[in-house]
Design a protein around this motif. Structure first.
Motif, PDB file in Angstrom:
ATOM      1  N   THR A 242       0.860  -1.178   0.000  1.00  0.00           N
ATOM      2  CA  THR A 242       0.000   0.000   0.000  1.00  0.00           C
ATOM      3  C   THR A 242       0.904   1.239   0.000  1.00  0.00           C
ATOM      4  N   PRO A 243       0.443   2.363  -0.551  1.00  0.00           N
ATOM      5  CA  PRO A 243       1.270   3.572  -0.562  1.00  0.00           C
ATOM      6  C   PRO A 243       1.718   3.936   0.847  1.00  0.00           C
ATOM      7  N   ASP A 244       3.001   4.265   1.008  1.00  0.00           N
ATOM      8  CA  ASP A 244       3.516   4.527   2.357  1.00  0.00           C
ATOM      9  C   ASP A 244       4.325   5.815   2.439  1.00  0.00           C
ATOM     10  N   VAL A 245       4.123   6.707   1.467  1.00  0.00           N
ATOM     11  CA  VAL A 245       4.751   8.026   1.515  1.00  0.00           C
ATOM     12  C   VAL A 245       3.755   8.989   2.141  1.00  0.00           C
ATOM     13  N   ALA A 246       4.198   9.725   3.153  1.00  0.00           N
ATOM     14  CA  ALA A 246       3.303  10.630   3.860  1.00  0.00           C
ATOM     15  C   ALA A 246       2.627  11.591   2.896  1.00  0.00           C
ATOM     16  N   GLY A 247       1.322  11.763   3.080  1.00  0.00           N
ATOM     17  CA  GLY A 247       0.584  12.673   2.223  1.00  0.00           C
ATOM     18  C   GLY A 247      -0.875  12.279   2.149  1.00  0.00           C
ATOM     19  N   PRO A 248      -1.690  13.042   1.415  1.00  0.00           N
ATOM     20  CA  PRO A 248      -3.143  12.796   1.378  1.00  0.00           C
ATOM     21  C   PRO A 248      -3.507  11.452   0.756  1.00  0.00           C
ATOM     22  N   TRP A 254      -5.448   4.663   4.033  1.00  0.00           N
ATOM     23  CA  TRP A 254      -5.609   4.221   5.423  1.00  0.00           C
ATOM     24  C   TRP A 254      -7.050   4.394   5.896  1.00  0.00           C
ATOM     25  N   ARG A 255      -7.709   5.490   5.500  1.00  0.00           N
ATOM     26  CA  ARG A 255      -9.105   5.693   5.911  1.00  0.00           C
ATOM     27  C   ARG A 255      -9.990   4.583   5.372  1.00  0.00           C
ATOM     28  N   GLU A 256      -9.773   4.188   4.122  1.00  0.00           N
ATOM     29  CA  GLU A 256     -10.582   3.108   3.546  1.00  0.00           C
ATOM     30  C   GLU A 256     -10.282   1.767   4.220  1.00  0.00           C
ATOM     31  N   LEU A 257      -9.026   1.516   4.558  1.00  0.00           N
ATOM     32  CA  LEU A 257      -8.679   0.261   5.233  1.00  0.00           C
ATOM     33  C   LEU A 257      -9.329   0.189   6.613  1.00  0.00           C
ATOM     34  N   ILE A 265      -2.727  -2.940   9.222  1.00  0.00           N
ATOM     35  CA  ILE A 265      -2.357  -1.910   8.253  1.00  0.00           C
ATOM     36  C   ILE A 265      -0.837  -1.823   8.228  1.00  0.00           C
ATOM     37  N   ASN A 266      -0.291  -2.011   7.061  1.00  0.00           N
ATOM     38  CA  ASN A 266       1.146  -2.145   6.812  1.00  0.00           C
ATOM     39  C   ASN A 266       1.822  -0.775   6.744  1.00  0.00           C
ATOM     40  N   THR A 267       2.944  -0.588   7.451  1.00  0.00           N
ATOM     41  CA  THR A 267       3.700   0.654   7.280  1.00  0.00           C
ATOM     42  C   THR A 267       5.136   0.484   7.761  1.00  0.00           C
ATOM     43  N   GLY A 272       3.820   7.816  11.981  1.00  0.00           N
ATOM     44  CA  GLY A 272       2.752   8.271  11.095  1.00  0.00           C
ATOM     45  C   GLY A 272       1.487   7.452  11.256  1.00  0.00           C
ATOM     46  N   LEU A 273       1.604   6.132  11.259  1.00  0.00           N
ATOM     47  CA  LEU A 273       0.417   5.294  11.395  1.00  0.00           C
ATOM     48  C   LEU A 273      -0.162   5.390  12.799  1.00  0.00           C
ATOM     49  N   ALA A 274       0.702   5.414  13.816  1.00  0.00           N
ATOM     50  CA  ALA A 274       0.195   5.517  15.185  1.00  0.00           C
ATOM     51  C   ALA A 274      -0.612   6.795  15.363  1.00  0.00           C
ATOM     52  N   GLY A 275      -0.093   7.907  14.844  1.00  0.00           N
ATOM     53  CA  GLY A 275      -0.819   9.167  14.950  1.00  0.00           C
ATOM     54  C   GLY A 275      -2.131   9.131  14.203  1.00  0.00           C
TER      55      GLY A 275
END
Length: 285
Positions: A242-248, A254-257, A265-267, A272-275
C-alpha cells in the motif's frame, strides 16, 4: 557538611543531584496498543521490536534467512549480520516481556510476530519450528494441538517461502500459515483458520486505486467483500505494497482500510500510522 544535615537537605530537594533521577521525572505513560498497526520490515528501525512497541504496534514483521544453522534477520542477503538473529532481535525480548508483565503490561493484547522466510522453505521452516518449540520459548506461542487453537502471548505466523503441506500435516504447531487472498483455498469458507488465521496480498495486484481522488465504488465493494469473507471464516486481513509516503493519498488509503475493517495496516512509518489511528479513534468516539 555533616551527614545528617546533607540527608535532611536531600529530603527537602535542596542539594543538587541528591534526588535519584528515577524520582525526579514522572513515570512513563503506558502506551495504548493499536490493534491494526503492523510494522513492516520492523528490523530496519533503530530499535527492532521496541520502537514498534513504543508506538503501540501489535504486529511486527521479520524476514529470516537460514545461514549455517542460524536464523538471521535482514531484508537482503547483502545485509546479513551474524549478530542480528531472530533470537536476539525478537525471541529473547518477547520472552523477557512475557515473563515481566506481558507484551503490554496490564493489557490483554493479541500480538503477532509475522516471520517471512526468504531462504528455501522446508529447511528454514524446520529450523524455525525447532527454535520456537525449544523450552526457552515454547510458552510464548499460540499453538495448535488436539484439533484446537490455544492462545499464548504471541502468535507466530509464517509468510514468504512457507511449506504449506508440511505445516498442514503437523498434528501440533506453534506457528500458523499466512494465506493469499487471491487463492480461493486460503480465503473464506474453504479455508481453515486453525491453519490460516491470516490472509495477505499485494494491494497493487487487487486494486488500481492508490489514494488519489475517491476510491472507485466497485473497488470499495470488493475490499469490503474480502474483509467480510475473511471475518466470516475467522481470518484476519493484511495488504502489503500500500502507498507509504506521507501525504493525502496515503491517508486516503488508510481511511478506507480502517473503514473496511482491515485487521493489519502495513507501514514502515511507525509514528505516522500511530498518529493516524489514534486521531481516527478520537474522531470516531
Amino acid at each position: 557538611m555533616p551527614r545528617s544535615l546533607f540527608l535532611l537537605l536531600a529530603l527537602l530537594g535542596l542539594v543538587a543531584g541528591a534526588v535519584p533521577a528515577a524520582t525526579a521525572t514522572p513515570p512513563q505513560q503506558r502506551v495504548e496498543p493499536l490493534a491494526q498497526a503492523h510494522a513492516h520490515n520492523d528490523y530496519e528501525h533503530a530499535r527492532p521490536l521496541f520502537d514498534a512497541l513504543d508506538h503501540g504496534f501489535t504486529s511486527v514483521e521479520a524476514d529470516i534467512f537460514l545461514v549455517d544453522g542460524d536464523l538471521l534477520v535482514a531484508h537482503d542477503p547483502a545485509d546479513l549480520d551474524p549478530a542480528r538473529t531472530l533470537r536476539s532481535l525478537y525471541l529473547d525480548p518477547l520472552r523477557q516481556k512475557a515473563l515481566h508483565g506481558g507484551i503490554y503490561p496490564g493489557r490483554r493484547v493479541d500480538f503477532q510476530l509475522l516471520i517471512d522466510i526468504k531462504t528455501e522453505g522446508e529447511s528454514t521452516y524446520a529450523a524455525l519450528d525447532s527454535v520456537l518449540r525449544s523450552p526457552r520459548y515454547a510458552f510464548l506461542w499460540t499453538s495448535y494441538r488436539s484439533g484446537r487453537v490455544w492462545r499464548g502471548p504471541v502468535t507466530a505466523v509464517v509468510s514468504g517461502n512457507r511449506p504449506r503441506a508440511t505445516m498442514e500435516a503437523q498434528r501440533s504447531r506453534v506457528a500458523f500459515y499466512d494465506g493469499r487472498i487471491a487463492n480461493q483455498s486460503d480465503l473464506g469458507p474453504g479455508a481453515d483458520a486453525r491453519l490460516t488465521p491470516l490472509v495477505s496480498d499485494n494491494w497493487t495486484t487487487l486494486f488500481s486505486w492508490t489514494g488519489a481522488g475517491p476510491m472507485p465504488a466497485d473497488e470499495r465493494a470488493e475490499l469490503r467483500a474480502i474483509v467480510r469473507t475473511a471475518h466470516d471464516a475467522g481470518q484476519r486481513v493484511r495488504f502489503w505494497a500500500t502507498p507509504d509516503v506521507a501525504g493525502p493519498e496515503r491517508e486516503a488509503i488508510w481511511r478506507e482500510l480502517v473503514a473496511a475493517g482491515v485487521d493489519h495496516i502495513n507501514t514502515d512509518d511507525l509514528a505516522g500510522l500511530a498518529g493516524f489511528l489514534r486521531s481516527s479513534a478520537r474522531h470516531a468516539a
